[in-house]
Motif scaffolding. Sequence first.
Motif, mmCIF file in Angstrom:
data_model
loop_
_atom_site.group_PDB
_atom_site.id
_atom_site.type_symbol
_atom_site.label_atom_id
_atom_site.label_comp_id
_atom_site.label_asym_id
_atom_site.label_seq_id
_atom_site.Cartn_x
_atom_site.Cartn_y
_atom_site.Cartn_z
ATOM 1 N N TYR A 1 -25.160 0.128 147.717
ATOM 2 C CA TYR A 1 -24.145 0.577 148.664
ATOM 3 C C TYR A 1 -24.287 -0.153 150.002
ATOM 4 N N PRO A 2 -23.173 -0.442 150.656
ATOM 5 C CA PRO A 2 -23.244 -1.033 151.999
ATOM 6 C C PRO A 2 -23.662 0.024 153.032
ATOM 7 N N GLY A 3 -24.156 -0.406 154.173
ATOM 8 C CA GLY A 3 -24.521 0.524 155.236
ATOM 9 C C GLY A 3 -23.286 1.073 155.925
ATOM 10 N N ILE A 4 -23.360 2.316 156.350
ATOM 11 C CA ILE A 4 -22.256 2.929 157.093
ATOM 12 C C ILE A 4 -22.810 3.752 158.248
ATOM 13 N N GLN A 5 -21.967 3.955 159.248
ATOM 14 C CA GLN A 5 -22.322 4.819 160.373
ATOM 15 C C GLN A 5 -21.128 5.708 160.696
ATOM 16 N N LEU A 6 -21.353 7.017 160.672
ATOM 17 C CA LEU A 6 -20.316 8.000 161.012
ATOM 18 C C LEU A 6 -20.786 8.753 162.247
ATOM 19 N N ASP A 7 -20.060 8.617 163.335
ATOM 20 C CA ASP A 7 -20.496 9.212 164.591
ATOM 21 C C ASP A 7 -20.185 10.695 164.696
ATOM 22 N N LEU A 8 -19.162 11.149 163.987
ATOM 23 C CA LEU A 8 -18.755 12.548 164.124
ATOM 24 C C LEU A 8 -18.336 13.103 162.762
ATOM 25 N N VAL A 9 -19.154 14.013 162.249
ATOM 26 C CA VAL A 9 -18.898 14.644 160.957
ATOM 27 C C VAL A 9 -18.856 16.154 161.172
ATOM 28 N N ILE A 10 -17.745 16.783 160.811
ATOM 29 C CA ILE A 10 -17.617 18.236 160.926
ATOM 30 C C ILE A 10 -17.812 18.833 159.541
ATOM 31 N N ASP A 11 -18.922 19.505 159.359
ATOM 32 C CA ASP A 11 -19.273 20.112 158.074
ATOM 33 C C ASP A 11 -18.850 21.577 158.093
ATOM 34 N N ARG A 12 -17.876 21.931 157.266
ATOM 35 C CA ARG A 12 -17.246 23.243 157.317
ATOM 36 C C ARG A 12 -17.716 24.148 156.187
ATOM 37 N N ASP A 13 -17.673 25.444 156.443
ATOM 38 C CA ASP A 13 -18.081 26.427 155.439
ATOM 39 C C ASP A 13 -16.989 26.745 154.424
ATOM 40 N N ASP A 14 -15.833 26.081 154.526
ATOM 41 C CA ASP A 14 -14.754 26.316 153.561
ATOM 42 C C ASP A 14 -14.692 25.186 152.530
ATOM 43 N N ASN A 15 -15.861 24.567 152.299
ATOM 44 C CA ASN A 15 -15.997 23.530 151.268
ATOM 45 C C ASN A 15 -15.298 22.229 151.636
ATOM 46 N N CYS A 16 -15.204 21.955 152.948
ATOM 47 C CA CYS A 16 -14.550 20.729 153.407
ATOM 48 C C CYS A 16 -15.411 20.043 154.470
ATOM 49 N N ILE A 17 -15.248 18.737 154.592
ATOM 50 C CA ILE A 17 -15.904 17.945 155.627
ATOM 51 C C ILE A 17 -14.876 17.006 156.237
ATOM 52 N N ASN A 18 -14.808 16.995 157.569
ATOM 53 C CA ASN A 18 -13.963 16.033 158.283
ATOM 54 C C ASN A 18 -14.814 14.879 158.790
ATOM 55 N N ILE A 19 -14.469 13.671 158.383
ATOM 56 C CA ILE A 19 -15.043 12.474 158.988
ATOM 57 C C ILE A 19 -14.091 12.044 160.091
ATOM 58 N N VAL A 20 -14.543 12.119 161.334
ATOM 59 C CA VAL A 20 -13.657 11.891 162.481
ATOM 60 C C VAL A 20 -13.883 10.487 163.053
ATOM 61 N N GLU A 21 -12.810 9.730 163.146
ATOM 62 C CA GLU A 21 -12.823 8.394 163.744
ATOM 63 C C GLU A 21 -12.081 8.464 165.074
ATOM 64 N N ALA A 22 -12.705 7.987 166.142
ATOM 65 C CA ALA A 22 -12.081 7.994 167.477
ATOM 66 C C ALA A 22 -11.630 6.581 167.837
ATOM 67 N N LYS A 23 -10.353 6.431 168.203
ATOM 68 C CA LYS A 23 -9.786 5.123 168.494
ATOM 69 C C LYS A 23 -9.047 5.151 169.834
#
Length: 475
Positions: free
Chosen positions: A388-410
């Motif tokens: 796998y290639p390397g990745i960096q995620l600065d903002l990850v919202i881990d939710r208790d409703d079985n969902c995760i938001n990967i947030v990209e700021a532009k």
Amino acid sequence: MKVIGRKDEIGLLESLCEKDESCFVAIYGRRRVGKTFLVRQVYQKHIVFECSGVHQKNMNHQLENFWRSLIELKANKIVPPTPTTWLEAFFQLRDYLNTLDEATKKVVFLDEIAWFDTPRSGFLAGLDSFWNQYCSKRNDIVLVICGSAASWIIKKVVNDRGGLHNRLTHQLLLKPFTLSETALFLEKKRVNLSEKEVAQLYMSVGGIPFYLNDIENGKSLPQILDKLFFEPQAKLKNEFQNLYASLFKNNHLHEKIVAALAQKSKGLTRKEIIEITGIKTGGTLSLVLEELIQCGFIQIIYPFQKAREEHLYRLVDEFSLFYFKFLFNNKGNNSWQQITQKQAYKIWTGYAFENLCFKHIFQIKKALGISGIISNVYSYTSKGDESYPGIQLDLVIDRDDNCINIVEAKFYNDEFVITEEYEKQLRRKAFVFKEKTRTRKNIFITIVSVFGVQKNRHYLSVVHNQLVLGELFTP
């Protein structure tokens, strides 16, 4: 100007005057955030004694200052002699309070309290006696202690194991303005800036009322920033040195750490801080890091699914980041217009906008409609390997409703356009994240931008939701 925002804080302070008991409240926060102004405005009709510690003065100076603040209130009355101990000083204050009407609430306000506590002065013993033996036995006193040295208040009062242990009835950390409060503050001053310009200003100085207060209406953003930072008599040209020196003992250590963090956008581990700064591991380093956290200069970012010991320390103080990017070792006397043409500006806007999103995670969750769902915020980094290639995620919202938001700021000057290559990057990030973490939760890619994202085929195939800058301005 009246207090802008601060509804919760004002509500708390006002409620203390309604209680049928004496209250002991500690207010702390970084320099220039508006602590003194808030107390004076809320309690302007109730303050019966106010005194502020004097920076870097000895016990005799502090006692004389306290005494002079007291005798100013005793016009045409017998003036007590200058006290020689803090116990005596607080007894003089007790004598004065005994002469006042018992039917009204009386606020005693001790500002910059850490400066009173000079070595071997006995100040804390005097304060202990004043609260425990006098105020707590009455129902008409609100004792307010305040200071920028948050670490001193936490260590000496909040976590005290002596006479002040568990004596505080309330504590209040006063944070900088949010974007919405900053916009309201500028509006009251009739400063007309767009949402994007308010965000750029916030990314430069943060929500610090003192920094915002001298901004003149009728000025453009470049004119405002030149006057704050780049003109010969710019108000904030020497603020960095004054800021840390006024808050911390051994402030050179705090500055070393902040300087190291300013060079690494994702943050540094404790081990990396030691390697870069040369500060030895141990209690001193722990104390300095804790003080920087308590005063809001740095923030702990926990990595997703990793040991808490691997957390990162990230510089989130806007002014400090701006200083190291554009003012430190700047010999060119650049104007803001010149700076915006450089590559360093583009790098700064990306990092500073990410910080702005970190500071407004409540507004992001609210805009996503998930504010009522329990969630945690993380970062995630994975080094590349054969699979796998390397990745960096600065903002990850881990939710208790079985969902995760990967947030990209532009942070772009126009509508953001997702290209085929960027679509591939987003897919790669989501795929590697899911494979490496083995999460079974649904992954949503969320983009936060200034003017929105163009809904082309690349957007529609990979992005699940987007937020625009204006949504971060909600209270």
